[in-house]
Design a protein around this motif. Structure first.
Motif, PDB file in Angstrom:
ATOM      1  N   SER A  52      -1.712   3.311   6.839  1.00 18.14           N
ATOM      2  CA  SER A  52      -1.633   3.576   8.282  1.00 18.14           C
ATOM      3  C   SER A  52      -0.747   2.562   9.001  1.00 18.14           C
ATOM      4  O   SER A  52      -0.291   2.828  10.107  1.00 18.14           O
ATOM      5  N   ASP A  53      -0.482   1.418   8.374  1.00 12.86           N
ATOM      6  CA  ASP A  53       0.397   0.411   8.978  1.00 12.86           C
ATOM      7  C   ASP A  53       1.874   0.721   8.738  1.00 12.86           C
ATOM      8  O   ASP A  53       2.715   0.346   9.547  1.00 12.86           O
ATOM      9  N   ILE A  54       2.176   1.390   7.616  1.00 12.18           N
ATOM     10  CA  ILE A  54       3.586   1.569   7.257  1.00 12.18           C
ATOM     11  C   ILE A  54       4.075   3.012   7.368  1.00 12.18           C
ATOM     12  O   ILE A  54       5.251   3.269   7.178  1.00 12.18           O
ATOM     13  N   THR A  55       3.164   3.935   7.684  1.00 13.60           N
ATOM     14  CA  THR A  55       3.545   5.342   7.848  1.00 13.60           C
ATOM     15  C   THR A  55       2.967   5.849   9.174  1.00 13.60           C
ATOM     16  O   THR A  55       2.374   5.091   9.931  1.00 13.60           O
ATOM     17  N   GLY A  56       3.078   7.135   9.394  1.00 11.52           N
ATOM     18  CA  GLY A  56       2.516   7.751  10.593  1.00 11.52           C
ATOM     19  C   GLY A  56       1.069   8.176  10.434  1.00 11.52           C
ATOM     20  O   GLY A  56       0.545   8.927  11.261  1.00 11.52           O
ATOM     21  N   LYS A  57       0.406   7.708   9.388  1.00 14.39           N
ATOM     22  CA  LYS A  57      -1.007   8.052   9.186  1.00 14.39           C
ATOM     23  C   LYS A  57      -1.827   7.565  10.370  1.00 14.39           C
ATOM     24  O   LYS A  57      -1.679   6.433  10.817  1.00 14.39           O
ATOM     25  N   LYS A  58      -2.697   8.456  10.843  1.00 13.60           N
ATOM     26  CA  LYS A  58      -3.525   8.141  12.020  1.00 13.60           C
ATOM     27  C   LYS A  58      -4.839   7.510  11.574  1.00 13.60           C
ATOM     28  O   LYS A  58      -5.689   8.169  11.002  1.00 13.60           O
ATOM     29  N   VAL A  79       3.902  -1.346  -3.592  1.00 12.35           N
ATOM     30  CA  VAL A  79       5.169  -1.139  -2.884  1.00 12.35           C
ATOM     31  C   VAL A  79       4.985  -1.448  -1.397  1.00 12.35           C
ATOM     32  O   VAL A  79       5.818  -2.114  -0.779  1.00 12.35           O
ATOM     33  N   GLY A  80       3.889  -0.971  -0.825  1.00 10.51           N
ATOM     34  CA  GLY A  80       3.600  -1.242   0.582  1.00 10.51           C
ATOM     35  C   GLY A  80       3.496  -2.732   0.861  1.00 10.51           C
ATOM     36  O   GLY A  80       3.980  -3.219   1.889  1.00 10.51           O
ATOM     37  N   ILE A  81       2.883  -3.460  -0.047  1.00 10.66           N
ATOM     38  CA  ILE A  81       2.754  -4.914   0.117  1.00 10.66           C
ATOM     39  C   ILE A  81       4.131  -5.575   0.048  1.00 10.66           C
ATOM     40  O   ILE A  81       4.467  -6.422   0.872  1.00 10.66           O
ATOM     41  N   LEU A  82       4.940  -5.174  -0.926  1.00 11.14           N
ATOM     42  CA  LEU A  82       6.282  -5.748  -1.057  1.00 11.14           C
ATOM     43  C   LEU A  82       7.150  -5.408   0.148  1.00 11.14           C
ATOM     44  O   LEU A  82       7.919  -6.248   0.621  1.00 11.14           O
ATOM     45  N   MET A  83       7.017  -4.186   0.668  1.00 18.28           N
ATOM     46  CA  MET A  83       7.778  -3.798   1.859  1.00 18.28           C
ATOM     47  C   MET A  83       7.343  -4.596   3.084  1.00 18.28           C
ATOM     48  O   MET A  83       8.103  -4.721   4.044  1.00 18.28           O
ATOM     49  N   ASN A  84       6.141  -5.138   3.034  1.00 18.80           N
ATOM     50  CA  ASN A  84       5.582  -5.926   4.130  1.00 18.80           C
ATOM     51  C   ASN A  84       5.735  -7.429   3.829  1.00 18.80           C
ATOM     52  O   ASN A  84       4.859  -8.216   4.155  1.00 18.80           O
ATOM     53  N   ALA A  85       6.822  -7.776   3.183  1.00 20.22           N
ATOM     54  CA  ALA A  85       7.148  -9.179   2.867  1.00 20.22           C
ATOM     55  C   ALA A  85       6.059  -9.867   2.046  1.00 20.22           C
ATOM     56  O   ALA A  85       5.794 -11.051   2.211  1.00 20.22           O
ATOM     57  N   GLY A  86       5.404  -9.108   1.171  1.00 17.26           N
ATOM     58  CA  GLY A  86       4.383  -9.685   0.301  1.00 17.26           C
ATOM     59  C   GLY A  86       3.045  -9.920   0.959  1.00 17.26           C
ATOM     60  O   GLY A  86       2.145 -10.508   0.357  1.00 17.26           O
ATOM     61  N   GLN A  87       2.882  -9.441   2.170  1.00 14.14           N
ATOM     62  CA  GLN A  87       1.635  -9.654   2.913  1.00 14.14           C
ATOM     63  C   GLN A  87       0.697  -8.456   2.757  1.00 14.14           C
ATOM     64  O   GLN A  87       1.112  -7.319   2.933  1.00 14.14           O
ATOM     65  N   PHE A  88      -0.550  -8.731   2.437  1.00 15.03           N
ATOM     66  CA  PHE A  88      -1.549  -7.669   2.349  1.00 15.03           C
ATOM     67  C   PHE A  88      -1.895  -7.157   3.753  1.00 15.03           C
ATOM     68  O   PHE A  88      -1.954  -5.956   3.973  1.00 15.03           O
ATOM     69  N   LYS A  89      -2.120  -8.101   4.673  1.00 11.65           N
ATOM     70  CA  LYS A  89      -2.437  -7.704   6.044  1.00 11.65           C
ATOM     71  C   LYS A  89      -1.215  -6.994   6.632  1.00 11.65           C
ATOM     72  O   LYS A  89      -0.100  -7.517   6.602  1.00 11.65           O
ATOM     73  N   GLY A  90      -1.444  -5.784   7.131  1.00 12.34           N
ATOM     74  CA  GLY A  90      -0.350  -5.004   7.694  1.00 12.34           C
ATOM     75  C   GLY A  90       0.326  -4.083   6.691  1.00 12.34           C
ATOM     76  O   GLY A  90       1.343  -3.486   6.997  1.00 12.34           O
TER      77      GLY A  90
END
Length: 185
Positions: free
Chosen positions: A124-130, A109-120
């Motif tokens: 920690s890239d898509i939430t407030g995780k430190k 889901v995180g990859i799909l939300m990032n336009a199919g990109q693994f990088k990013g």
């Protein structure tokens, strides 16, 4: 069906050479994705790797014959799978294969939300995780266990926020999809 947030921390990335230092899991409501139980953190530094894997087996019901007794929900569960499987076998315990039964991995889901990109697309890239877990082996080596625990708690909180958000939003996306696809679905 019992769904559980599941994560581990390790001393490195290779399950043949590195060990599991924490196993953390928390029961989640299957309809909302919200935490319903306490976050359980099994710590290797208080006993041993073998002991925390044994405790995980006992407390989680992961080896129960009913496949839906423990449904793991996580982010990149392949990592947990590889470590739990090999490290349980190395410690002479029953092999833990968390991907042979039902599971939910939100990494896709995180990859799909990032336009199919693994990088990013890390949690920690898509939430407030430190941060990422890159500092954990050093903290472990220096016996800075409080830093590891703070990291774990922040990661669990941010994962559960993300999970709850998806539980809320995904049904409307399904309705939207059905509206676009018509009777083809």
């Amino acid at each position: 069906m019992a769904t559980f947030y599941l994560d581990i921390e390790t001393t490195g990335l290779d399950p043949a050479k590195s060990k599991i230092i924490t196993i953390q899991f928390q029961e989640l409501d299957r309809y909302t994705g919200n935490a319903t139980g306490e976050l359980i953190i099994l710590k290797e530094w208080e006993s041993s790797e073998k002991e925390i894997i044994s405790q995980f087996i006992e407390k989680s019901n992961i080896l129960h014959e009913y496949d839906f007794s423990f449904v793991p929900i996580g982010y990149n569960l392949g990592f947990e799978h590889n470590f739990l499987k090999l490290r349980s076998e190395i410690n002479g315990l029953p092999s833990l294969d968390i991907l042979h039964c039902p599971f939910i991995d939100l990494r896709a889901v995180g990859i799909l939300m990032n336009a199919g990109q693994f990088k990013g697309s890390r949690l920690s890239d898509i939430t407030g995780k430190k941060g990422t877990g890159i500092l954990i082996p050093g903290w472990y080596s220096n016996k800075e266990y409080d830093k590891i625990l703070d990291y774990i708690k922040n990661e669990a909180e941010e994962f559960i926020k993300f999970n709850k958000w998806l539980y809320k939003r995904m049904p409307s996306l399904l309705s939207e999809l059905r509206g676009h696809m018509g009777d083809d679905l």
